[in-house]
Enzyme design. Structure first.
Site, PDB file in Angstrom:
ATOM      1  N   GLY A 127       7.654   4.398  -2.335  1.00  0.00           N
ATOM      2  CA  GLY A 127       7.675   3.631  -3.703  1.00  0.00           C
ATOM      3  C   GLY A 127       7.653   1.973  -3.634  1.00  0.00           C
ATOM      4  N   SER A 181      -1.175   5.664  -5.032  1.00  0.00           N
ATOM      5  CA  SER A 181      -0.188   6.341  -4.325  1.00  0.00           C
ATOM      6  C   SER A 181       0.593   7.159  -5.129  1.00  0.00           C
ATOM      7  CB  SER A 181       0.820   5.042  -3.992  1.00  0.00           C
ATOM      8  OG  SER A 181       0.296   4.344  -3.061  1.00  0.00           O
ATOM      9  N   ASN A 241     -12.123   3.747  -0.706  1.00  0.00           N
ATOM     10  CA  ASN A 241     -11.598   4.212   0.116  1.00  0.00           C
ATOM     11  C   ASN A 241     -10.967   5.420  -0.289  1.00  0.00           C
ATOM     12  OD1 ASN A 241      -9.820   5.135   2.367  1.00  0.00           O
ATOM     13  ND2 ASN A 241      -8.670   2.937   2.319  1.00  0.00           N
ATOM     14  N   THR A 313      -1.199   7.964   9.939  1.00  0.00           N
ATOM     15  CA  THR A 313      -0.272   8.999  10.638  1.00  0.00           C
ATOM     16  C   THR A 313      -0.595   9.012  11.952  1.00  0.00           C
ATOM     17  OG1 THR A 313       0.200   9.759   8.397  1.00  0.00           O
ATOM     18  CG2 THR A 313       0.703  11.289  10.160  1.00  0.00           C
TER      19      THR A 313
END
Ligand code: FMN
Length: 335
Positions: A127, A181, A241, A313
């Protein structure tokens, strides 16, 4: 085996043991600060083992010279961590998406590990926990650029993006516009507001001379190809992207849903790179992000037409030597 590559393998194995035995078992709310504390404290960036300085790896993105085509994707805003990351093999490092005003982000739990059929991933509902534009400008002033820095903007209106782009662009080499997002409704919803999006793209294009990247969502493939990317190109934004996390339900998170990252995204990332390259040709530069956590995946993305590869990640699950391993593989593949 060359002695250096044996050392890379040994150090890589050490991280895998550390991750498998400690980091992947500690509860997430403790593992995240522990990992970040380690990154801040340990001067890993002083060690040459993390880098491959082969000049054949050099590339350009939006006209900016990168020592290699690997990008640390947006997640960290701490400038000590960004400074360290700049010495960990990446060709460019992306700062966290910043909003005009500080945001506390969503409450804990806001990040969980997930084991998918493709391997270890994460789901987050961060967030946009960030210090806001003014505080971040002051922090970036003191950050030297060992490799190019990509500053990133998020917001709920065109005015928000213009304010952040104007404020941060002087401190970055490129600027990323995050419209993807999944954890903040208005940011995630940009792809469904094409008129407003076109105005925002034109306004941010006017706000800086720096190259602009638009970061799109894997959840909006049709809108990306039919409206978002053509509109960006019309506005003079020529770097895409692809992409951000994929929205999933996750009952363990405070928001009960979040953005999935890690290897489960890779097949679609690769497919998106192929489709965008075929559809938009040489007029667009593509950053492949989503699930790149092994050298062969980066090679596949570059072969499919990516200009550069981003990951976050993999940095956590595979460790800081992943960049070096990918770079060695690129050099070997093109020898
Ligand atoms: C905890 C967390 C925070 C993130 N924060 C941002 C962000 O602020 N802005 C952004 O554009 N992407 C953000 N991302 C998305 C990553 O930059 C990346 O696009 C995504 O994780 C897919 O790549 P990966 O599979 O290599 O992680 C975040 C991802 C994670 C896991």
């Amino acid at each position: 085996m060359e002695p250096e590559s044996a050392m890379v393998r040994a150090a890589d194995l050490l991280y895998r043991i550390l991750y498998g035995v400690v980091l992947s078992r500690v509860p997430e709310p403790l593992a995240v600060p522990l990992g970040q504390w380690g990154l801040r404290l340990l001067p890993l960036d002083l060690l040459p083992i993390f880098r491959n300085p082969d000049p054949r790896l050099a590339t350009t993105l939006g006209g900016v010279k990168l020592p290699n085509p690997l990008i640390l994707s947006s997640m960290y805003y701490d400038t000590t961590i960004l400074r360290r990351a700049m010495g960990l093999g990446f060709g460019a490092v992306t700062a966290k998406s910043i909003t005009p005003r500080p945001r506390p982000g969503h409450p804990q739990p806001n990040l969980v590990r997930i084991e998918t059929a493709e391997g270890a991933g994460l789901v987050n509902c961060n967030g946009f926990h960030n210090p806001g534009l003014e505080a971040y400008r002051a922090a970036l002033e003191r950050l030297p650029h060992r490799v190019p820095l990509i500053v990133a903007a998020a917001g709920e209106s065109a005015e928000d993006y213009v304010a952040v782009v104007e404020g941060l662009a002087p401190f970055g080499d490129l600027v990323e516009i995050n419209i993807s997002s999944p954890n903040t409704k208005l940011v995630y919803g940009w792809s469904e507001r094409p008129q407003e999006l076109a105005g925002m793209f034109r306004a941010v294009r006017k706000a800086t001379d720096k190259p602009i990247i638009v970061k799109v969502s894997p959840d909006f493939r049709h809108a990306n190809e039919e409206t978002t990317i053509p509109t960006a190109l019309e506005a003079g934004i020529t770097i895409v992207n692809c992409g951000n996390t994929r929205r999933v339900d996750e009952p363990r998170l405070s928001q009960k849903s979040g953005g999935l990252s890690g290897p489960a995204l890779f097949a679609e990332t690769l497919e998106n790179v192929r489709r965008l390259r075929a559809r938009f040709g040489a007029g667009v530069e593509i950053i492949a992000t989503g699930g790149i956590d092994a050298p062969d995946k980066a090679l596949q993305a570059l072969d499919a037409g990516a200009t550069a590869c981003g990951y976050f990640t993999g940095f956590i699950t595979r460790g800081p030597l992943l960049a070096r391993r990918i770079l060695d593989a690129i050099v070997k593949a093109h020898r």
